[in-house]
Structures are given as structure tokens and as C-alpha cells.
Design an enzyme around this catalytic site. Structure first.
Site, mmCIF file in Angstrom:
data_model
loop_
_atom_site.group_PDB
_atom_site.id
_atom_site.type_symbol
_atom_site.label_atom_id
_atom_site.label_comp_id
_atom_site.label_asym_id
_atom_site.label_seq_id
_atom_site.Cartn_x
_atom_site.Cartn_y
_atom_site.Cartn_z
ATOM 1 N N THR A 257 2.440 1.544 15.238
ATOM 2 C CA THR A 257 3.189 0.730 14.266
ATOM 3 C C THR A 257 4.660 1.125 14.363
ATOM 4 O O THR A 257 4.994 2.203 14.875
ATOM 5 C CB THR A 257 2.692 0.997 12.837
ATOM 6 O OG1 THR A 257 2.873 2.389 12.557
ATOM 7 C CG2 THR A 257 1.215 0.656 12.698
ATOM 8 N N TRP B 191 9.160 -11.075 -9.859
ATOM 9 C CA TRP B 191 9.364 -10.945 -8.433
ATOM 10 C C TRP B 191 10.288 -12.036 -7.890
ATOM 11 O O TRP B 191 10.151 -13.215 -8.241
ATOM 12 C CB TRP B 191 8.015 -11.068 -7.695
ATOM 13 C CG TRP B 191 7.207 -9.815 -7.769
ATOM 14 C CD1 TRP B 191 7.624 -8.601 -8.227
ATOM 15 C CD2 TRP B 191 5.842 -9.654 -7.367
ATOM 16 N NE1 TRP B 191 6.606 -7.690 -8.141
ATOM 17 C CE2 TRP B 191 5.503 -8.295 -7.617
ATOM 18 C CE3 TRP B 191 4.884 -10.486 -6.815
ATOM 19 C CZ2 TRP B 191 4.243 -7.781 -7.337
ATOM 20 C CZ3 TRP B 191 3.631 -9.971 -6.537
ATOM 21 C CH2 TRP B 191 3.309 -8.635 -6.792
ATOM 22 N N LYS C 125 12.083 -6.744 -7.522
ATOM 23 C CA LYS C 125 11.597 -6.966 -8.886
ATOM 24 C C LYS C 125 12.800 -6.964 -9.819
ATOM 25 O O LYS C 125 13.428 -5.940 -10.033
ATOM 26 C CB LYS C 125 10.595 -5.873 -9.272
ATOM 27 C CG LYS C 125 9.573 -6.396 -10.244
ATOM 28 C CD LYS C 125 8.311 -5.555 -10.220
ATOM 29 C CE LYS C 125 7.200 -6.313 -10.939
ATOM 30 N NZ LYS C 125 6.004 -5.543 -11.090
ATOM 31 N N GLU D 118 -1.927 -3.730 13.230
ATOM 32 C CA GLU D 118 -3.242 -3.249 12.777
ATOM 33 C C GLU D 118 -4.366 -4.268 12.977
ATOM 34 O O GLU D 118 -5.523 -3.987 12.694
ATOM 35 C CB GLU D 118 -3.179 -2.839 11.305
ATOM 36 C CG GLU D 118 -2.479 -1.510 11.063
ATOM 37 C CD GLU D 118 -0.989 -1.663 10.807
ATOM 38 O OE1 GLU D 118 -0.408 -2.693 11.248
ATOM 39 O OE2 GLU D 118 -0.405 -0.769 10.179
HETATM 40 P P1 AMP Z 1 4.132 -5.673 13.229
HETATM 41 O O1 AMP Z 1 2.969 -4.803 13.080
HETATM 42 O O2 AMP Z 1 5.373 -4.955 13.640
HETATM 43 O O3 AMP Z 1 3.867 -6.859 14.066
HETATM 44 O O4 AMP Z 1 4.476 -6.224 11.773
HETATM 45 C C1 AMP Z 1 3.523 -6.887 10.994
HETATM 46 C C2 AMP Z 1 4.181 -7.477 9.785
HETATM 47 O O5 AMP Z 1 5.107 -8.480 10.182
HETATM 48 C C3 AMP Z 1 3.241 -8.203 8.852
HETATM 49 O O6 AMP Z 1 2.542 -7.328 8.011
HETATM 50 C C4 AMP Z 1 4.209 -9.095 8.104
HETATM 51 O O7 AMP Z 1 4.891 -8.394 7.093
HETATM 52 C C5 AMP Z 1 5.197 -9.471 9.175
HETATM 53 N N1 AMP Z 1 4.870 -10.781 9.729
HETATM 54 C C6 AMP Z 1 4.212 -11.067 10.858
HETATM 55 N N2 AMP Z 1 4.155 -12.388 11.052
HETATM 56 C C7 AMP Z 1 4.771 -12.974 9.990
HETATM 57 C C8 AMP Z 1 5.038 -14.312 9.589
HETATM 58 N N3 AMP Z 1 4.680 -15.363 10.318
HETATM 59 N N4 AMP Z 1 5.689 -14.503 8.431
HETATM 60 C C9 AMP Z 1 6.070 -13.465 7.658
HETATM 61 N N5 AMP Z 1 5.877 -12.187 7.996
HETATM 62 C C10 AMP Z 1 5.221 -11.937 9.148
#
Ligand code: AMP
Length: 545
Positions: free
Chosen positions: A186, A442, A437, A330
């Protein structure tokens, strides 16, 4: 009672089958790689399967076996695919390192994962050397990609590494489908990066799910360009689903600017591509500046962060259908895709546009939203809660963790805040850690950003929460102007943007503070880096307007 004996074959879902299938049935289909110097190298699935087997054989000769962790530090290319499949085929683990991360993070990740070998792009050898110096488990570095460019210092090139191998007697698979195939960490925006181990089974099932018509609708007739790097959440599965359908692959290498992408899309007839919004923003800006009104790209998956309405409109005007998708490291990683159901198609055009801004409906996963006490909330489009998921492509625990990452009843908290509507579409309003917040209510930073991004002078917008004596928190807006705009044209741009927002969102959502900055910081996976913006704010930067 059914008499005993009748059953199907026990055919483990290991990813080597996907490439073997592509080599068997689509052997001549092209895999095109663009090298860093802009030249193009043409290959095929038959070539890839052979090259990957040579890698397997050379690794075996060198003593690599099941469970050994082999790292890559590379852009998307034929060689990267050969290492990816060559490692996974023999039951070793392919750990994709993100070259955009800081050395400290990479050294931490390489040590944590127990990386033993490192395959690195020729242009990244200096970085590879620095990582290996701090991760003593890495015994050998091999360079990959354009062999003509040379200059790889003391390290051998893949072509030398596989000398003497012929691919014979190098069986793939034959192990449990639950074996780890790949490893991604991550991005570590809160605490140390955490390792996510994908199994052969989760990758295969994810590939099957995402190639279906209600997801990416991939086929042998597509020309697929994975712009999303192989080190970002498993290439969103495209390094598996592309071979699974036998589509031509176009691997763009490290140059992902708008002009380079457009040239490759048109030259190779790309029909399908996938990447984060900032990449596609660069692409549409490039086309707009040159007055290009049409492209050959039919479909594009935009995900990784929320896809703004302005970007959807710009891509659709070019003749490209936008598929908004959500996923995370994840997961394997795609979990939601915004493809319409009959009930969505029955909505008005404006309502359908609103739906396309949402992240979509579950593909291969189960999803729910819950309140603070873990109680499931209704799917009425207005209840907002923590998005939780479960399924065969969802993490159970992080690498090296003794405890499960799931709730007592088996759900994974994504860290996203969302609502679910009556069509089953999930709408992400924020990351839990980014949520603002104000006065106990929110504010969705995503909604404020989306509203401003339709303003013609705005290239990028990001909203963060800042401490406020009376309201607890208030939104602060950072804006990056379009390059062509003269910042000193006399207008009070902060006020212009506030007025623009006031006409589009609730008044109390309009940020009090607006700061125009030269470049909004972008993180290692191409997303806006809000942690860096919060640091910028804390460092006391002053509004420019
Ligand atoms: P990563 O593990 O770096 O790919 O990040 C995952 C996170 O990216 C998710 O938990 C979301 O918060 C954000 N994310 C992924 N796709 C989207 C999307 N289409 N719209 C909004 N947030 C997204």
C-alpha cells in the site's frame, strides 16, 4: 442420491494457464513495447511465453524456488511481463516495486518482503543499486528493457541472464492455486506501507470478473494499453485479463504524458486503456491544445481517484466511453464498475450523467456501508457510512501480520466513506482520513473538487480540512491553473472560484480559504497527495490571491 464418480477436472486456477492459453490460441497476436527513447519493439504472445519460460529456467538454475520473492522496478513492457510470468509460473512471488517511491520506503518494503532478486529497467539501475545496498537480501540485479541502450553498469541484462536456456523441461504450475503469485505494498499514507499478497486464484478470478461485459468488456478484438503501471495495484488486472482474452497489448513504457499517449494510441489503434484521472487530464489537455477532436480509443477505465465530470465530458466528446471504476491495493484490485443497469438506462440523460460520476456497482465482490457501530445502513442513496467489502479477491490479512484485517463477521473496511443508491451504485464521498467535519456535518471534498473542475481556468483542484476554532474544521481549496492562464491578469481568482462554487454547492461547503499554487503535489501512484498539501498548509504557506 447421485451415484459416486461424476465430477469435473481439478484444474488449479494458476495464472501461467492464462499466458499459455494466449500463446496457444493467439500466439501471433502482438505485444508492442515503447522504449524510453520512443522506439517501438514488436513481439507476440508466443514470444512472451517463451521469454517468460527462459526467465523461469534461469531463475531455477540460480536456485530460486517456490515462495522466493523476486522484485521488479520497471515500467510496463514486454520484459516486465516476461519476468512477471516467469516468476509466477514457477510458484515464486513477483513483487512490483514502485520507482516513484522514496528510497527509504523502497528499502523498507524490499526488506520487509524479503526480496532476493531485483529486475530493473536500464534507466533505473542507479535507484536499483541504492535499494540493494540497503536491502541485503537482494543478491542480484538484472536489467531489463531496451538492450541496445546499454549503460547498465555492472549488472547483466536479461538477454545475458537467460543465455544457455532453451525453455525445455521448464514446467509451470502444478501447485496450489492459493499460492502467492504477486505482491504489492500500500502507498503508506498512514504509517508504514503494508504488503498485500495476491494468490493465483484471486488473480485468475479477478481477471475473469473484469473482462465480463458488465465490467471492462474485454475481447480478442481489443487493443489494450495498460497505462496504469504494473506496480500500481496489479495493473488493475490487465496483465492477466489481456492475455486471458488474447488481446493485442500496447505497453507504453515510462512516458505517460498526453502527447506520448496520444501518439501511441493512434499508431497502434488502441481501443481500450486504463489509468488514473491525472494521466487522462494530461491527455485531453494535449488534444485540446492541438484542436484534435476525435481519437480511435473506444473505451477508457478511469479509477484510482474520483473521475471528475469535466474529464468524463472531455473524453466522451473525443468519442471515448468512460468506464469509471473503483478499486484498491487490498483487492485484486477492481471492485466497483459504473456500467449501467436497465434501471439506470431508464433515467434521464442528466441523471445518467450523475450515475457515471459514482464509482459503480460490485463486480466479483460483496459490498455494504456501515455506521460507526458496524450496523449496516440502507441503500437509499442518502445514508453515508464506511464502505466494507468481502470476496475471493479481497485481502484477509497483510503480509507478516499475525491478525486478520477483517471485522469479526468477515468484512474488510476499505477506509472509504460512501453511500449506495437503489441501483446498487456506490458513491465514494471521501477517504475516511480526508473527510472534513464542519460544525458536526460532513463536507465531501470530492464533491467540492468536482464542482470546481468544471471551471475553464482550473487544471487541478484539491480540498483539505483545516482546523477551525468555531466549526472544528473548514475546507481549504488548492487550485492549479491551466498552463495557458496568466495568473496576473488582475482578477481576484480566489473570489471568482468561491462565487463559482457558491452557485453549485451548499454555501457552507464553499471553502473560506483558496490558495492558488503552481503545481498540486501528485503522489507515487499519480493521485493528488493530500498529505503533502496538509504539510504545505501547516508550514504556513500564504494564499497567493
Ligand atoms: P490504492 O490502493 O493506492 O489504489 O488506493 C485505493 C483508494 O483509492 C481507495 O480506497 C479509494 O479511496 C481511492 N479510489 C480508487 N478508485 C477511486 C474512484 N474511482 N473514486 C474515488 N476514489 C477512488
Amino acid at each position: 442420491m447421485l451415484p459416486m464418480g461424476g465430477r469435473m477436472q481439478d484444474w488449479p486456477l494458476t495464472v501461467d494457464r492464462l499466458l499459455d492459453g494466449a500463446a496457444q490460441w493467439h500466439g501471433a497476436t502482438e505485444i508492442v513495447t515503447r522504449y524510453p527513447d520512443g522506439s517501438v519493439f514488436r513481439s507476440s504472445y508466443a514470444d512472451l511465453a517463451l521469454r517468460a519460460r527462459l526467465v523461469s529456467q534461469a531463475l531455477r538454475k540460480a536456485g530460486v524456488g517456490q515462495g522466493d520473492v523476486i522484485a521488479t522496478l520497471a515500467s510496463n513492457s514486454l520484459d516486465h511481463l516476461a519476468v512477471w510470468y516467469g516468476v509466477m509460473g514457477i510458484g515464486a512471488v513477483c513483487h512490483t516495486l514502485n520507482p516513484r517511491l522514496h528510497d527509504d520506503q523502497l528499502a523498507y518494503i524490499a526488506n520487509h518482503a524479503g526480496d532476493r532478486w531485483l529486475f530493473a529497467d536500464g534507466m533505473l539501475v542507479a535507484q536499483a543499486g541504492r535499494i540493494a545496498a540497503r536491502a541485503p537480501g537482494i543478491g542480484t540485479i538484472v536489467t531489463i528493457n531496451d538492450p541496445r541502450s546499454g549503460g547498465f553498469g555492472e549488472y547483466p541484462h536479461l538477454d545475458e541472464f537467460i543465455v544457455g536456456c532453451d525453455g525445455a523441461d521448464c514446467a509451470w504450475g502444478g501447485f496450489d492455486e492459493r499460492l502467492t503469485a504477486g505482491l504489492c505494498y500500500t502507498s503508506g499514507t498512514t504509517g508504514d506501507p503494508k504488503g498485500v499478497a495476491y494468490t493465483h486464484r484471486s488473480n485468475t478470478l479477478h481477471a475473469m470478473n473484469t473482462m465480463a461485459p458488465d465490467a471492462f468488456a474485454l475481447s480478442a478484438r481489443d487493443v489494450i494499453m495498460p497505462v496504469v503501471p504494473m506496480y500500481h495495484a496489479n495493473t488493475w488486472g490487465l496483465a492477466f485479463s489481456g492475455p486471458a482474452v488474447g488481446a493485442k497489448l500496447v505497453m507504453p513504457g515510462p512516458q505517460l504524458d498526453g502527447g506520448s499517449l496520444h501518439a501511441l494510441i493512434e499508431a497502434e489503434g488502441v481501443t481500450f486503456a486504463a489509468g488514473v484521472p491525472t494521466v487522462w487530464q494530461g491527455y485531453v489537455d494535449h488534444l485540446r491544445e492541438r484542436g484534435i477532436a476525435r481519437t480511435s480509443m473506444q473505451r477508457v477505465v478511469v479509477g484510482g481517484s474520483a473521475c471528475p465530470a469535466s474529464l468524463i465530458a472531455a473524453l466522451e466528446a473525443l468519442g471515448t466511453t468512460v468506464i469509471h471504476a473503483w478499486g484498491m491495493t487490498e483487492l485484486s484490485p477492481v471492485g466497483l464498475v459504473a456500467t449501467p443497469t436497465p434501471s439506470v438506462l431508464a433515467l434521464s440523460t442528466d441523471e445518467q450523467r450523475e450515475q457515471a460520476l459514482k464509482q459503480g456497482r460490485p463486480i466479483g465482490i460483496d459490498a455494504r456501508i456501515v455506521d460507526e457501530s458496524g450496523r449496516a445502513l440502507s441503500r437509499d442513496g442518502s445514508a453515508v457510512g464506511h464502505l466494507e467489502v468481502r470476496g475471493p479477491g479481497v485481502i484477509e490479512r497483510y503480509v507478516g501480520h499475525a491478525h486478520s484485517a477483517l471485522s469479526d463477521d468477515g468484512w474488510f473496511d476499505t477506509g472509504d466513506i460512501a453511500s449506495i443508491d437503489r441501483h446498487g451504485y456506490v458513491r465514494i464521498t471521501d477517504r475516511a482520513k480526508d473527510i472534513i467535519k464542519s460544525g458536526g456535518e460532513w463536507i465531501s471534498s470530492v464533491d467540492v473538487e468536482n464542482a470546481l473542475l468544471t471551471h475553464p481556468d482550473v487544471a487541478l483542484a484539491a480540498v483539505i480540512g483545516i482546523a477551525h476554532d468555531k466549526w472544528g474544521e473548514r475546507p481549504k481549496l488548492y487550485v492549479q491553473l491551466r498552463p495557458s492562464l496568466d495568473e496576473g491578469d488582475g482578477r481576484d481568482l480566489a473570489q471568482v472560484f468561491r462565487d463559482y462554487l457558491a452557485a453549485r454547492i451548499a454555501r457552507w461547503w464553499v471553502p473560506d480559504e483558496v490558495e492558488i499554487i503552481g503545481t498540486i503535489p501528485i503522489g507515487a501512484t499519480g493521485k493528488i497527495d493530500k498529505k503533502a498539501l496538509r504539510a504545505l498548509h501547516e508550514a504556513g504557506s500564504q494564499p497567493a490571491y
